[in-house]
Motif scaffolding. Structure first.
Motif, short mmCIF file in Angstrom:
data_model
loop_
_atom_site.label_atom_id
_atom_site.label_comp_id
_atom_site.label_asym_id
_atom_site.label_seq_id
_atom_site.Cartn_x
_atom_site.Cartn_y
_atom_site.Cartn_z
N ASP A 65 -23.45 34.76 28.63
CA ASP A 65 -24.40 33.51 28.58
C ASP A 65 -23.77 32.14 28.48
O ASP A 65 -23.66 31.75 27.40
CB ASP A 65 -25.65 33.86 27.79
CG ASP A 65 -26.75 32.84 27.93
OD1 ASP A 65 -26.93 32.15 28.91
OD2 ASP A 65 -27.63 32.71 27.03
N GLU A 73 -22.76 28.18 29.88
CA GLU A 73 -23.31 26.88 30.69
C GLU A 73 -21.90 25.87 29.96
O GLU A 73 -22.42 25.42 29.04
CB GLU A 73 -24.46 26.38 30.17
CG GLU A 73 -25.50 27.20 30.66
CD GLU A 73 -26.75 26.84 30.34
OE1 GLU A 73 -26.80 25.73 29.92
OE2 GLU A 73 -28.03 27.36 30.54
N ASP A 81 -16.59 29.17 33.66
CA ASP A 81 -17.56 30.02 33.59
C ASP A 81 -17.24 31.53 34.19
O ASP A 81 -17.52 32.70 33.44
CB ASP A 81 -18.92 29.70 34.29
CG ASP A 81 -19.66 28.61 33.47
OD1 ASP A 81 -19.28 28.37 32.38
OD2 ASP A 81 -20.57 27.96 33.98
N THR A 138 -16.83 34.78 31.88
CA THR A 138 -17.61 36.03 32.09
C THR A 138 -16.55 37.10 32.21
O THR A 138 -17.01 38.56 31.62
CB THR A 138 -18.35 35.88 33.42
OG1 THR A 138 -19.26 34.76 33.20
CG2 THR A 138 -19.23 37.04 33.72
N ASP A 148 -19.82 40.16 23.45
CA ASP A 148 -20.88 39.28 23.91
C ASP A 148 -20.39 37.93 23.45
O ASP A 148 -20.05 37.56 22.30
CB ASP A 148 -22.09 39.83 23.05
CG ASP A 148 -22.44 41.10 23.58
OD1 ASP A 148 -22.18 41.60 24.59
OD2 ASP A 148 -23.53 41.72 22.87
N ARG A 193 -21.83 33.63 24.07
CA ARG A 193 -22.71 32.66 24.54
C ARG A 193 -22.19 31.27 24.38
O ARG A 193 -21.60 30.95 23.21
CB ARG A 193 -24.09 32.85 23.76
CG ARG A 193 -25.12 31.60 24.14
CD ARG A 193 -26.17 31.87 23.20
NE ARG A 193 -27.32 30.88 23.78
CZ ARG A 193 -27.37 29.43 23.30
NH1 ARG A 193 -26.69 29.13 22.48
NH2 ARG A 193 -28.44 28.56 23.88
N ARG A 222 -22.53 27.02 25.11
CA ARG A 222 -23.22 25.96 25.58
C ARG A 222 -22.43 24.63 25.47
O ARG A 222 -21.96 24.16 24.15
CB ARG A 222 -24.56 25.53 25.00
CG ARG A 222 -25.51 26.59 25.14
CD ARG A 222 -25.90 26.40 26.72
NE ARG A 222 -27.11 27.74 26.82
CZ ARG A 222 -26.84 28.90 27.38
NH1 ARG A 222 -25.56 29.37 27.37
NH2 ARG A 222 -27.76 29.77 27.67
#
Length: 202
Positions: free
Chosen positions: A32, A34, A41, A45, A54, A56, A58
């Motif tokens: 996830d 950004e 990105d 990924t 996993d 995440r 920002r």
């Protein structure tokens, strides 16, 4: 298997970027992201998917100047989170290696979760470091972000490009090879008791 989750959550703030990052080393590869840097990105990924981590992220940074600061700071934060999540490293395989093709490109990565930061990175063709992948991500950033990750995570990594022509394929094969080798190294080995080192600590 460890009784506690291998997770980390880190916020890194500088005058050049703001990074919020969470990871779970025992995830399923969900990303996830950004980062404000589209090609990065894509690379993160691939890292998450193929390392079964996993992830995440920002991130906001001064990409109006260059993507350099944002990418570097994410690499630093990711490496720091990996080191934190690994904990005492009891029961892990410690070593991992992978050979990954992507069409014309072929990359090999060998990882040692050693707590001795070292990166040997070779084989990229002349001029790769100057190529703008996706119009914004220079080839030189592959090595730079690998340095940031390995140094802050305490990994020894040998990353070698064995073949490759297309810059996108080269970068992606390198990230995927690193991911697969790291996946093997961080995994639990049922035959390992305690810390996998004659020193008794990593």
């Amino acid at each position: 298997m460890a009784s506690s989750p291998r997770t980390a959550s880190i916020h890194r703030e500088t005058s050049e970027s703001s990074i919020e990052l969470e990871l779970d080393l025992d995830g399923t590869g969900v990303a996830d992201l950004e980062t404000s840097v589209p090609f990065f990105d894509h690379m993160l990924t691939a890292f998450a998917k193929h390392s079964l981590t996993d992830l995440r992220v920002r991130a906001r940074g001064d990409i109006d100047i260059d993507v350099h600061h944002t990418v570097e700071d994410i690499g630093i934060t990711l490496g720091t989170a990996i080191k934190q999540a690994l904990g005492d490293k009891a029961g892990i395989s410690r070593f991992g290696d992978a050979l990954v093709p992507l069409d014309d490109a072929l990359a090999q990565a060998v990882v040692d979760i050693s707590n001795r930061p070292y990166l040997v990175h070779s084989g990229e063709p002349a001029g790769f470091e100057f190529h703008l992948i996706g119009g914004h991500f220079t080839g030189s950033m592959v090595r730079h972000v690998m340095e940031a990750i390995t140094f802050n995570a305490g990994l020894t990594v040998h990353l070698t490009l064995l073949a490759g022509r297309d810059p996108h394929h080269i970068a992606e094969a390198e990230f995927k090879a690193f991911a697969r080798a790291f996946r093997q190294a961080k995994s639990y080995d049922p035959l390992v008791t305690g810390i996998p080192s004659t020193k008794g600590a990593l």
